[in-house]
Motif scaffolding. Structure first.
Motif, short mmCIF file in Angstrom:
data_model
loop_
_atom_site.label_atom_id
_atom_site.label_comp_id
_atom_site.label_asym_id
_atom_site.label_seq_id
_atom_site.Cartn_x
_atom_site.Cartn_y
_atom_site.Cartn_z
N ASN A 266 -24.27 -74.50 19.89
CA ASN A 266 -23.73 -75.27 18.77
C ASN A 266 -24.55 -75.02 17.50
O ASN A 266 -25.60 -74.36 17.53
CB ASN A 266 -23.64 -76.77 19.10
N ASP A 267 -24.07 -75.53 16.40
CA ASP A 267 -24.69 -75.22 15.10
C ASP A 267 -26.13 -75.75 15.02
O ASP A 267 -27.00 -75.10 14.44
CB ASP A 267 -23.86 -75.79 13.96
N LYS A 268 -26.38 -76.91 15.61
CA LYS A 268 -27.74 -77.46 15.57
C LYS A 268 -28.71 -76.53 16.30
O LYS A 268 -29.78 -76.20 15.79
CB LYS A 268 -27.74 -78.85 16.21
N HIS A 269 -28.31 -76.10 17.50
CA HIS A 269 -29.17 -75.19 18.26
C HIS A 269 -29.32 -73.85 17.54
O HIS A 269 -30.41 -73.27 17.49
CB HIS A 269 -28.59 -74.96 19.66
N TRP A 270 -28.21 -73.36 17.03
CA TRP A 270 -28.24 -72.05 16.38
C TRP A 270 -29.17 -72.06 15.17
O TRP A 270 -30.01 -71.16 15.01
CB TRP A 270 -26.83 -71.66 15.95
N ASN A 271 -29.04 -73.07 14.32
CA ASN A 271 -29.86 -73.12 13.12
C ASN A 271 -31.34 -73.26 13.46
O ASN A 271 -32.20 -72.65 12.81
CB ASN A 271 -29.41 -74.27 12.23
N ALA A 272 -31.63 -74.04 14.49
CA ALA A 272 -33.03 -74.19 14.90
C ALA A 272 -33.58 -72.87 15.43
O ALA A 272 -34.73 -72.49 15.13
CB ALA A 272 -33.13 -75.29 15.97
N PHE A 273 -32.78 -72.16 16.21
CA PHE A 273 -33.21 -70.89 16.77
C PHE A 273 -33.46 -69.88 15.66
O PHE A 273 -34.51 -69.19 15.64
CB PHE A 273 -32.13 -70.37 17.73
N VAL A 274 -32.53 -69.75 14.73
CA VAL A 274 -32.67 -68.77 13.64
C VAL A 274 -33.90 -69.09 12.79
O VAL A 274 -34.66 -68.19 12.41
CB VAL A 274 -31.39 -68.75 12.80
N ALA A 275 -34.12 -70.37 12.50
CA ALA A 275 -35.26 -70.75 11.67
C ALA A 275 -36.58 -70.44 12.37
O ALA A 275 -37.55 -70.00 11.72
CB ALA A 275 -35.18 -72.23 11.32
N ALA A 276 -36.64 -70.63 13.68
CA ALA A 276 -37.89 -70.44 14.40
C ALA A 276 -38.15 -68.98 14.74
O ALA A 276 -39.30 -68.53 14.70
CB ALA A 276 -37.88 -71.28 15.68
N VAL A 277 -37.10 -68.23 15.07
CA VAL A 277 -37.27 -66.87 15.57
C VAL A 277 -37.07 -65.83 14.47
O VAL A 277 -37.66 -64.75 14.50
CB VAL A 277 -36.29 -66.62 16.75
N ASN A 278 -36.19 -66.16 13.52
CA ASN A 278 -35.88 -65.26 12.40
C ASN A 278 -35.48 -63.86 12.87
O ASN A 278 -36.11 -62.85 12.50
CB ASN A 278 -37.07 -65.17 11.44
N LEU A 316 -39.25 -70.01 27.27
CA LEU A 316 -39.08 -71.38 27.74
C LEU A 316 -39.85 -72.35 26.85
O LEU A 316 -39.34 -73.43 26.50
CB LEU A 316 -39.55 -71.49 29.20
N ASP A 317 -41.05 -71.98 26.45
CA ASP A 317 -41.84 -72.85 25.56
C ASP A 317 -41.15 -72.99 24.21
O ASP A 317 -41.05 -74.11 23.66
CB ASP A 317 -43.24 -72.27 25.38
N THR A 318 -40.70 -71.88 23.64
CA THR A 318 -40.06 -71.92 22.31
C THR A 318 -38.78 -72.72 22.34
O THR A 318 -38.55 -73.60 21.50
CB THR A 318 -39.77 -70.48 21.83
N LEU A 319 -37.91 -72.42 23.30
CA LEU A 319 -36.61 -73.08 23.36
C LEU A 319 -36.74 -74.56 23.69
O LEU A 319 -36.01 -75.40 23.14
CB LEU A 319 -35.72 -72.38 24.38
N SER A 320 -37.65 -74.89 24.58
CA SER A 320 -37.85 -76.31 24.92
C SER A 320 -38.34 -77.09 23.71
O SER A 320 -37.91 -78.23 23.47
CB SER A 320 -38.85 -76.44 26.07
N ALA A 321 -39.23 -76.50 22.92
CA ALA A 321 -39.72 -77.16 21.71
C ALA A 321 -38.59 -77.40 20.71
O ALA A 321 -38.62 -78.37 19.94
CB ALA A 321 -40.83 -76.33 21.07
N LEU A 322 -37.58 -76.52 20.73
CA LEU A 322 -36.44 -76.66 19.83
C LEU A 322 -35.32 -77.49 20.43
O LEU A 322 -34.28 -77.68 19.79
CB LEU A 322 -35.89 -75.27 19.47
N ASN A 323 -35.51 -77.99 21.65
CA ASN A 323 -34.50 -78.77 22.37
C ASN A 323 -33.22 -77.98 22.60
O ASN A 323 -32.11 -78.52 22.58
CB ASN A 323 -34.19 -80.08 21.64
N ILE A 324 -33.37 -76.69 22.82
CA ILE A 324 -32.24 -75.81 23.15
C ILE A 324 -32.16 -75.69 24.67
O ILE A 324 -33.17 -75.44 25.33
CB ILE A 324 -32.43 -74.42 22.50
#
Length: 400
Positions: A266-278, A316-324
């Motif tokens: 979803n958009d919330k997960h997507w935006n968080a992923f893009v901002a963190a991983v770039n 797993l650490d990155t995605l869990s921190a982003l609640n993905i």
């Protein structure tokens, strides 16, 4: 009542029945998995389930490994907590014993073909004549109302009929079954809820009824929840499949040292992923769920390239921190050593004549009437004497 942990001491005898189905007596003439899975849950929930087997026993006694012959793993699991009665229903005396048990029962459930159960004299009309308010559940492959009535059915053939190998082929390039007996288990859950609904109706009105549950119809309904898609409309707007589910790139992502499951959706997960991983490919063309859904295969491919850049644990650490949503890939063996399942006491260890058995426990929770594994599966005919003795006084009374 608290759940036992997997490390609790084995218990030789189950406690008094206190589940939500306490006091319900079920006569179970089902075999293999479809029907026995439904009645296993009834037993876990406190019902007295009397499993009636022919002299040769249920086929599942023999098809998987067990500590002694006739007690294979599948049989032991889906028949736990039941009482075992061996009857040869080709014999008049054994048919009479079953009739007397039916007179005491709330539920009669079978998985024979319609022609076979009628020939034995235990079709709905015959059983209803003995116990008018009984809930009578028939577990068939195909509905008796259609041209395939009485056609034999097994999990593989029903998977094929309802489109599972087809959609697996859309994903993998070659038709294939899913690696679990899904049709048996899904149909078993349908048999459970349908029987419970009929019991609820009887509780309110006093009226019993016949319930028909079929594998083909149950699995067709199950598959078309999402795969009906645009084919439901007139005229159809899409073929009958959900494109995201069959996308070939929909699979666990390979990492630098293994795999990880993740849904950056979803958009919330997507935006968080893009901002963190770039990721270098992030752009406006992927900025909304609607845009991504139209090109989901490409999105999965690009994510796949990105997941290769880190280890599984790093992801797993990155995605869990982003609640993905994310998870490591586990084997079925690893479920027996899972921190979460251990913490909630999911597994229940029960002492059996063959030694302790660690059962997968009850997956639902009730605050007032919890279910639990009521005991081991029966040996063939193990409870004949005590079960038949429970109707002996009525037999003696009628013979005077």
């Amino acid at each position: 009542m608290s759940h036992e942990t997997s490390h609790a001491a084995p218990r030789a005898e189950p406690p008094p029945s206190a589940g939500p189905l306490a006091g319900v007596r079920v006569i179970d003439l089902t075999s293999v998995v479809f029907g026995p899975y439904a009645t296993q849950i009834m037993a876990d929930m406190g019902a007295e389930v009397i499993k009636v087997e022919p002299p040769e026993g249920d086929n599942t006694r023999w098809i998987t490994a067990g500590p002694v012959p006739g007690m294979g793993g599948i049989y032991v699991n889906v028949n736990r907590g039941k009482r075992g009665l061996m009857l040869d229903l080709r014999q008049d005396a054994d048919r009479e014993s079953l009739r007397r048990l039916i007179a005491t029962a709330d539920v009669f459930i079978h998985s024979m073909r319609g022609s076979a159960i009628r020939k034995l004299g235990f079709d709905y009309q015959a059983v209803r004549a003995i116990r008018p308010d009984i809930v009578y559940t028939s577990c068939y492959g195909y509905s008796r109302r259609g041209p395939e009535a009485d056609k034999p059915a097994y999990d593989d053939t029903i998977q094929a009929e309802c489109g599972i190998p087809h959609v697996q082929g859309l994903m993998n390039g070659e038709p294939g079954y899913v690696a679990t007996i899904m049709a048996d288990k899904v149909a078993g859950l349908h048999a459970l809820y349908a029987t419970m609904m009929a019991l609820f109706h009887r509780e309110r009105t006093g009226e019993g009824q016949e319930v028909e549950v079929t594998m083909f119809e149950a699995m067709s309904s199950f598959m078309l929840v999402e795969h009906a898609n645009g084919a439901m409309f007139s005229p159809p707007t899409t073929p009958a499949h959900y494109h995201r589910a069959v996308e070939p790139n929909r699979r666990p992502y390979r990492t630098r040292d293994g795999h990880v499951a993740a849904l950056v959706y979803n958009d919330k997960h997507w935006n968080a992923f893009v901002a963190a991983v770039n990721p270098p490919w992030a752009s406006e063309e992927f900025s909304t769920l609607e845009k991504r859904a139209r090109q989901i295969g490409r999105v999965y491919g690009l994510l796949g390239e990105t997941f290769l850049t880190r280890t599984t644990q790093e992801w797993l650490d990155t995605l869990s921190a982003l609640n993905i949503p994310c998870a490591p890939l586990r084997s079925t063996d690893e479920l027996f050593d899972n921190a979460h399942l251990d913490a909630i006491g999911f597994f229940e260890e029960v002492e059996t004549p063959q030694g302790p058995v660690r059962f997968p426990g009850v997956p639902t929770w009730f605050s007032a009437t919890p279910g639990r594994v009521r005991g081991p599966a029966p040996m063939l005919g193990q409870h004949n004497e005590e079960v038949l003795a429970s109707v002996a006084p009525a037999m003696a009374g009628e013979s005077k």
